[in-house]
Design an enzyme around this catalytic site. Structure first.
Site, PDB file in Angstrom:
ATOM      1  N   GLU A  17       0.807  -1.228   0.000  1.00 18.64           N
ATOM      2  CA  GLU A  17       0.000   0.000   0.000  1.00 18.64           C
ATOM      3  C   GLU A  17       0.835   1.270   0.000  1.00 18.64           C
ATOM      4  O   GLU A  17       0.518   2.235  -0.711  1.00 18.64           O
ATOM      5  CB  GLU A  17      -0.975   0.017   1.190  1.00 18.64           C
ATOM      6  CG  GLU A  17      -2.179  -0.898   1.032  1.00 18.64           C
ATOM      7  CD  GLU A  17      -1.878  -2.357   1.347  1.00 18.64           C
ATOM      8  OE1 GLU A  17      -0.734  -2.656   1.753  1.00 18.64           O
ATOM      9  OE2 GLU A  17      -2.790  -3.200   1.190  1.00 18.64           O
ATOM     10  N   HIS A  19     -12.058  -3.906   8.135  1.00 15.61           N
ATOM     11  CA  HIS A  19     -12.608  -3.693   6.791  1.00 15.61           C
ATOM     12  C   HIS A  19     -13.892  -2.874   6.806  1.00 15.61           C
ATOM     13  O   HIS A  19     -14.667  -2.935   5.874  1.00 15.61           O
ATOM     14  CB  HIS A  19     -12.878  -5.037   6.104  1.00 15.61           C
ATOM     15  CG  HIS A  19     -11.647  -5.811   5.771  1.00 15.61           C
ATOM     16  ND1 HIS A  19     -10.975  -6.552   6.699  1.00 15.61           N
ATOM     17  CD2 HIS A  19     -10.945  -5.935   4.615  1.00 15.61           C
ATOM     18  CE1 HIS A  19      -9.923  -7.120   6.134  1.00 15.61           C
ATOM     19  NE2 HIS A  19      -9.876  -6.760   4.869  1.00 15.61           N
TER      20      HIS A  19
END
Lengths: 322, 324
Positions: free
Chosen positions: B61, B130
Site C-alpha cells: 500500500e 474492513h
C-alpha cells in the site's frame, strides 16, 4: 579505465562544488543564519558527484534528508538552494521547506524528504512514469543504510523489479543510522546482496571514489535506459561530521574516523585527475577558485535576500484557493 | 437519463476520463482483468485499456500510494486504489506526509494530480479491519481534497472532476451504495467540488450527513414528514473543499441541526461541522446541535453488534425529535 579526461574534470568539479557548498553552509550555520537543523553531506560528496555525472539533465534524482549534495550535484541553482536553507523568500521552496526539503524540480530533483525511506516509492512511480510515457529518462534514488531496513525498501525494489522500471537504487552506506551502527541493524555483509532477492543486479563500490561510483552508475543507467530494469548500487562512505547540527558523533571509534578521513573524496578525485593528466595543478586550483567565487556570491545573495512575509505561510496548500 | 448503479456510473466516469486523456491510468491490488477490483468497479477496464493502464500491483500500500505520487509529479494522472479504507493506514506516510505536503513544502514547484480511491463503512459483517470510516483523519491533513459521493449521479460527476484536479484527491466510496441506482445523464457532466446537494428541502430541522447515512437521513426525513416535521437533508459531497454556505444558510432557515455519520463519535467530521456552525451561525440556533455517530469502539463483527454500532433511521429520527 574508460573514463574520459573531460569526465574526470566533471567529476572533480561536481565533488568539489558539493564540498564547498557544504563548507559554506557550515559557516553560515556558525553565524547562526541557518534555522533548525542540518544534515551535512560532507564526506559523501563523491556519491552525488559520481551518480549525477552518469545522468542526463532530463533524468531525475530522488533525494533524502541529507540532500544538499544531491541537489547541488544535479545542477540546482546554488543561490536558491542557499536562500532556502536560510528560510528566505528567494529560496527554491520559498522558505517553506528548508534543509530537509531542499528541491529544485526544474533541475530534475523530485524532492528531498524528512521521512527516512519515503523517497523510494516516489522514485519507483517516477520511473514508472518515464517507462509509460516512453521518455527513456531514468531515475536515480538516493537513500541511506538506515532506509534499507524500512518496508518501502522491499516494496519498492520488488515493484521496480517486476515492472523492469528504469530506476537506479543508490544506497549511501555511511555505516550509521543516526548513532546506531549497521552491525546492530543489518545481518548481512552488504546491503547490495539484498538485490539478489529481487533478481536485480547489485554491487558495492567505494563511495568516496567518484570514478567508481560513476562507472557503476553508468552501467546501471545504460541497462535501465535499454529496458533492462533496476539496479542496486551500494556506495560505502562516511560522514565527516555527526548526524545533525549538534551531534559530535562521539560514538564512532577514533581509528575508524581517521581511516575514513584519510579517504577524502575531493583529494581522491583530484589525484586521479592529476595522475591521468585530465587536469594540471593550476587548472585544479582555477576550478576551485571559480567554484568558491560562485558559492560566495550565492551565500551573499542568500544572506541579503528578504524573509517571506508571515502571511505567505498560507500560500501553496492547493493549486487555487479552495 | 438512464438508471445506473453507483458502481457502473463510477466505472463510466473512469472510462470517459481514460478515453479523454491518455495520461490517466489505474493502479491497485486486484484492479485488473482477473478480479476487476474488490467491488468490481474496474471490471472490464483492463480488457479495454490494457494491463499497463489498469495495473495490478503487489500488496504494497505505501508504495502504491507513493508510486502514484511519483507518477503524478512527472506527467501522469494516476487513479490509485487502496482496496479498503482501513488499509490506507499502511500508506499514511505517502498520503499525509508526502502527497498532501508536496506542493506546499516545495513552494508550489509541482502540482500533484493524484486520485486515491478507497472505500469506507460497515454493514457487511467484515469487522474491525474492513469497516471503518476514517475520513476525519484526512480532513485534518491540509493539502488533501476529499470527495465523499453517496449517489450514482454524484460519483460519476465527482470522479471526473477529481481526475482533472491538480491537487491530490482522496476519493472515498461506501460499500453499501455500489448497487444503488439513480438516474444518470447520457451526456457528459462534471460536478464541481465544494457544492453540496440538498436531497430534501425543509423548514424545521437540517440534517447533514455523509455516505450511507445520507440515504438513512432521507428515509428519516420522509418519515418525519408524515409526523409533521419538515427536515432539510444536506449531503456535502466533498469535505474538502466544504460547502459551508449551503449548510449555514439552511441552519439560518431551520434553526436546528442534526449531524449524522458512520464515524466513531470522538474527533469525527461531525465535530468539525458543529464547531463551524456555532462559529458562523450561533445566533440562529434554537437548540443544541445533535450528533448521531457510532460509539467509540472498533467496528464489531456479529450482525446484532454491528447493527447496534451503525446509526440508523430511528436514531436520526429520535435525535431530531429531541430538538424539534
Amino acid at each position: 579505465m574508460a573514463v574520459t579526461k573531460k569526465k574526470l574534470v566533471d567529476l572533480y568539479t561536481r565533488t568539489l562544488k558539493v564540498r564547498l557548498f557544504e563548507e559554506k553552509v557550515w559557516d553560515l550555520f556558525g553565524e547562526n543564519l541557518v534555522p533548525g537543523t542540518l544534515h551535512l553531506y560532507l564526506g559523501q560528496e563523491a556519491v552525488a558527484a559520481g551518480v549525477t555525472a552518469a545522468l542526463k539533465k532530463s533524468d531525475w534524482v530522488q533525494s533524502t534528508h541529507r540532500g544538499h549534495g544531491h541537489v547541488v550535484a544535479k545542477g540546482a541553482d546554488m543561490k536558491a538552494a542557499l536562500a532556502e536553507l536560510l528560510g528566505k523568500r528567494t529560496g527554491s521552496c520559498k522558505g517553506k521547506g528548508g534543509s530537509m526539503h531542499i528541491t529544485e524540480f526544474k533541475a530534475g530533483v523530485l524532492g528531498a524528504t524528512g521521512v527516512v525511506a519515503s523517497g523510494l516509492p516516489i522514485a519507483a512511480g517516477a520511473a514508472l512514469s518515464c517507462q509509460m510515457r516512453g521518455t527513456k529518462e531514468v531515475v536515480a534514488c538516493f537513500f541511506g543504510d538506515g532506509a534499507s531496513n524500512n518496508g518501502t525498501f522491499g516494496e519498492s525494489l520488488n515493484m521496480s523489479a517486476i515492472w523492469k522500471l528504469p530506476v537506479i537504487w543508490i544506497v549511501e552506506n555511511n555505516f550509521y543510522a543516526m548513532g546506531t551502527p549497521i552491525t546492530l541493524t543489518c545481518p548481512s555483509q552488504s546491503i547490495a546482496q539484498r538485490a539478489e532477492a529481487y533478481c536485480i543486479p547489485g554491487c558495492v563500490v567505494d563511495g568516496n571514489n567518484a570514478v567508481e561510483v560513476y562507472e557503476a552508475t553508468l552501467e546501471a543507467v545504460k541497462r535501465a535506459r535499454e529496458g533492462g530494469g533496476p539496479s542496486l548500487i551500494e556506495c560505502q562512505t562516511y560522514r565527516m561530521r555527526g548526524h545533525s547540527r549538534f551531534d559530535p558523533a562521539k560514538y564512532r571509534p577514533k581509528e575508524e574516523v581517521d581511516f575514513w578521513l584519510s579517504k577524502d573524496a575531493v583529494e581522491i578525485i583530484q589525484s586521479i585527475a592529476l595522475e591521468k593528466k585530465a587536469l594540471t595543478r593550476k587548472e585544479a586550483k582555477d576550478i576551485r577558485k571559480k567554484l568558491q567565487k560562485e558559492v560566495d556570491s550565492a551565500a551573499d545573495f542568500a544572506v541579503k535576500s528578504e524573509y517571506p512575509e508571515p502571511q505567505e505561510a498560507l500560500d501553496d496548500v492547493f493549486a487555487e484557493v479552495a | 437519463m438512464t438508471e445506473k448503479t453507483y458502481r457502473d456510473a463510477l466505472k463510466e466516469g473512469l472510462r470517459e476520463e481514460m478515453l479523454r486523456d491518455e495520461r490517466v491510468f489505474i493502479m491497485g491490488e486486484d484492479v485488473g482483468r482477473n478480479w476487476g477490483g474488490a467491488f468490481k468497479v474496474t471490471k472490464g477496464l483492463a480488457e479495454e485499456f490494457g494491463d499497463d493502464r489498469v495495473r495490478d500491483t503487489p500488496i504494497s500500500e505505501n508504495t502504491i500510494a507513493g508510486a502514484a505520487l511519483g507518477a503524478a509529479i512527472t506527467g501522469l494522472i494516476p487513479v490509485a486504489e487502496i482496496m479498503f479504507g482501513d488499509l490506507i493506514t499502511l500508506a499514511m506516510d505517502q498520503v499525509c506526509n508526502q502527497a498532501a505536503k508536496m506542493r506546499y513544502m516545495f513552494g508550489g514547484q509541482t502540482s500533484v494530480p493524484l486520485v486515491l480511491r478507497s472505500v469506507f463503512g460497515g454493514g457487511k459483517s467484515i469487522a474491525s479491519h474492513h469497516s471503518q470510516s476514517l475520513e476525519a483523519w484526512f480532513m485534518h491533513t491540509p493539502g488533501l481534497k476529499i470527495a465523499v459521493p453517496s449517489f450514482a449521479y454524484d460519483v460519476k460527476g465527482l470522479i471526473k472532476t477529481a481526475i482533472r484536479d491538480p491537487d491530490p484527491v482522496m476519493f472515498f466510496e461506501h460499500k453499501l451504495v455500489y448497487d444503488r441506482k439513480e438516474e444518470v445523464p447520457e451526456e457528459e457532466y462534471l460536478i464541481p467540488f465544494g457544492e453540496a446537494r440538498v436531497h430534501r428541502e425543509g423548514d424545521d430541522v437540517t440534517i447533514w450527513g455523509t455516505f450511507f447515512m445520507v440515504h438513512k437521513a432521507i428515509e428519516a426525513a420522509d418519515e418525519l414528514a408524515k409526523q409533521g416535521i419538515s427536515a432539510e437533508v444536506i449531503d456535502p459531497r466533498t469535505l474538502v473543499p466544504l460547502d459551508k454556505k449551503t449548510l449555514i444558510d439552511s441552519v439560518k432557515k431551520t434553526g436546528r441541526l442534526v449531524l449524522v455519520t458512520e464515524e466513531t463519535k470522538t474527533g469525527a467530521t461531525t465535530a468539525e461541522i458543529a464547531a463551524i456552525v456555532q462559529e458562523e451561525a450561533f445566533d440562529w440556533l434554537d437548540a443544541p446541535i445533535k450528533r448521531v455517530n457510532a460509539p467509540d469502539t472498533p467496528v464489531p463483527f456479529s450482525p446484532p453488534l454491528e447493527q447496534y454500532f451503525i446509526p440508523d433511521k430511528e436514531r436520526i429520527i429520535s435525535a431530531v425529535r429531541e430538538i424539534v
